[in-house]
Design an enzyme around this catalytic site. Structure first.
Site, PDB file in Angstrom:
ATOM      1  N   SER A 280       0.813  -1.230   0.000  1.00  0.00           N
ATOM      2  CA  SER A 280       0.000   0.000   0.000  1.00  0.00           C
ATOM      3  C   SER A 280       0.839   1.270   0.000  1.00  0.00           C
ATOM      4  O   SER A 280       0.294   2.371  -0.132  1.00  0.00           O
ATOM      5  CB  SER A 280      -0.919   0.009   1.220  1.00  0.00           C
TER       6      SER A 280
ATOM      7  N   HIS B 264     -21.359  -2.092  16.974  1.00  0.00           N
ATOM      8  CA  HIS B 264     -21.525  -3.328  17.743  1.00  0.00           C
ATOM      9  C   HIS B 264     -22.608  -3.132  18.800  1.00  0.00           C
ATOM     10  O   HIS B 264     -22.670  -2.082  19.455  1.00  0.00           O
ATOM     11  CB  HIS B 264     -20.228  -3.700  18.462  1.00  0.00           C
TER      12      HIS B 264
ATOM     13  N   ARG C   6      -2.030  -7.229  24.513  1.00  0.00           N
ATOM     14  CA  ARG C   6      -3.096  -6.929  25.479  1.00  0.00           C
ATOM     15  C   ARG C   6      -2.961  -7.680  26.798  1.00  0.00           C
ATOM     16  O   ARG C   6      -3.248  -7.131  27.855  1.00  0.00           O
ATOM     17  CB  ARG C   6      -4.469  -7.217  24.855  1.00  0.00           C
TER      18      ARG C   6
ATOM     19  N   CYS D 206     -12.634  -4.071  20.689  1.00  0.00           N
ATOM     20  CA  CYS D 206     -13.732  -3.106  20.529  1.00  0.00           C
ATOM     21  C   CYS D 206     -14.945  -3.456  21.395  1.00  0.00           C
ATOM     22  O   CYS D 206     -15.546  -2.568  22.018  1.00  0.00           O
ATOM     23  CB  CYS D 206     -14.139  -3.017  19.063  1.00  0.00           C
TER      24      CYS D 206
END
Length: 349
Positions: free
Chosen positions: A44, A252, A103, A132
């Site tokens: 990219s 969500h 995490r 999320c």
């Protein structure tokens, strides 16, 4: 020396859905950016992104990219973060990572600024942005936990396809068109691109997000369970999750049962706490059919909560419905809010 009020910022994964939102959010919240460096894979590199009205060329992310960078926001996949985040730290940057790579590392803070900003004080260069679905749930439940204690959470999620990336969105729309036209659908991405089978998401609900673990839970479900305990600092908290993908582009939704520690707490007491909570919008009026939906949350910063009601058999049990934009509060916004908290605390220099 860089002025402490103006920072050289890199965004890794700048051409992805979350990376683009990070750039927009840095600009929208007027984060003190001196220079912006959009980074991506070699494939990219060379494309352009827009920041503050100007086109900026995307560069390939390499260890040397982080020379002179003060803050690096990562959202390019766990393998990229594991490879390049330590290199950024070596060169003096603070990393806010939006992947699952760090995490559960005990040395890495996992932070939702409205919930546990004090964990930033112990960072060693890398700070993790939670999953999320975890972010919106703990943002809504933390004020309740502080006021009344929290013993148990049982959550079922109804997650948008944007959580699986831009290609998953394209596949959903392509499949929807095929269904309408009576054609055979093709599936190559969901529930997990790297798993053995793929299923149609259009007009469907898939009860699998990420790979299954040996205990029968998916990795997404285990993220919610383990991250919630780490963020709250309460390993005795009982958490169970079932994560489902729905044919929704953005936003969500979660059905949550929670059990508090105190007895005799009313629904009105819960309302009162949430009504004052930072980053939370209460939408709850059954008489007016008022409750949050994914279309309400899309493009909004807050976490929306409604359908709050007491369990009929458990005095300390309550049910609620939580909705949030997974690309904003669930990813880009929370990352930038972490950066804002670092500035406020004098930890980003």
């Amino acid at each position: 020396m860089v002025n402490k009020n103006n920072f050289n910022v890199a965004v890794v994964g700048a051409t992805g859905a979350v990376g683009k939102e990070m750039l927009k959010t840095l600009e929208r919240l007027n984060f003190p950016v001196k220079s912006i460096l959009p980074l991506s894979s070699k494939r990219s590199a060379g494309t352009k992104v827009v920041f503050r009205g100007e086109e900026v060329e995307v560069k390939e992310a390499t260890p040397e990219s982080f020379e002179g960078i003060d803050l690096a926001l990562f959202s390019a996949g766990g393998s990229v973060s594991r490879s390049l985040a330590p290199e950024a730290v070596k060169r003096g940057a603070i990393v806010v990572d939006n992947t699952s790579a760090f995490r559960m590392d005990p040395e890495v803070p996992l932070v939702v600024p409205e919930v546990n900003p004090h964990h930033l004080d112990d960072h060693n260069g890398i700070i993790s942005n939670p999953n999320c679905s975890t972010i919106q749930m703990v943002a809504a439940l933390e004020p309740i936990r502080e006021a009344f204690g929290l013993e148990k959470i049982i959550v079922s999620t109804y997650q948008a396809v944007s959580g699986a990336g831009a290609d998953a969105i394209d596949e959903m729309y392509s499949q929807s068109k095929d269904v309408i036209e009576g054609k055979q659908t093709e599936a190559s991405l969901l529930p997990v691109s790297g798993d053995k089978k793929h299923y149609q998401i259009a007009y469907n609900a898939i009860p699998q997000i990420d790979l299954f673990q040996d205990n029968g839970y998916t990795f997404e479900e285990m993220k919610m369970i383990n991250e919630t305990k780490k963020i709250t600092g309460d390993n005795s908290l009982h958490v169970a999750a079932t994560c489902v993908r729905l044919p929704i582009e953005t936003g969500h939704s979660e059905s949550v049962f929670f059990e508090i520690s105190k007895e005799g707490i009313s629904t009105e007491d819960i309302f009162s706490v949430l009504d004052k909570a930072e980053g939370v919008t209460l939408m709850d009026d059954p008489k007016e059919q008022l409750y949050p939906m994914a279309v309400d949350a899309a493009g909004k910063d807050d976490v929306f909560v409604g359908r709050i009601r007491k369990d009929l058999d458990n005095d300390k049990g309550f049910h609620c419905w939580i909705v949030s934009d997974n690309l904003l509060k669930g990813a880009a916004l929370n990352s930038v809010q972490i950066a804002q908290a670092l500035v406020k605390k004098g930890l980003l220099k």
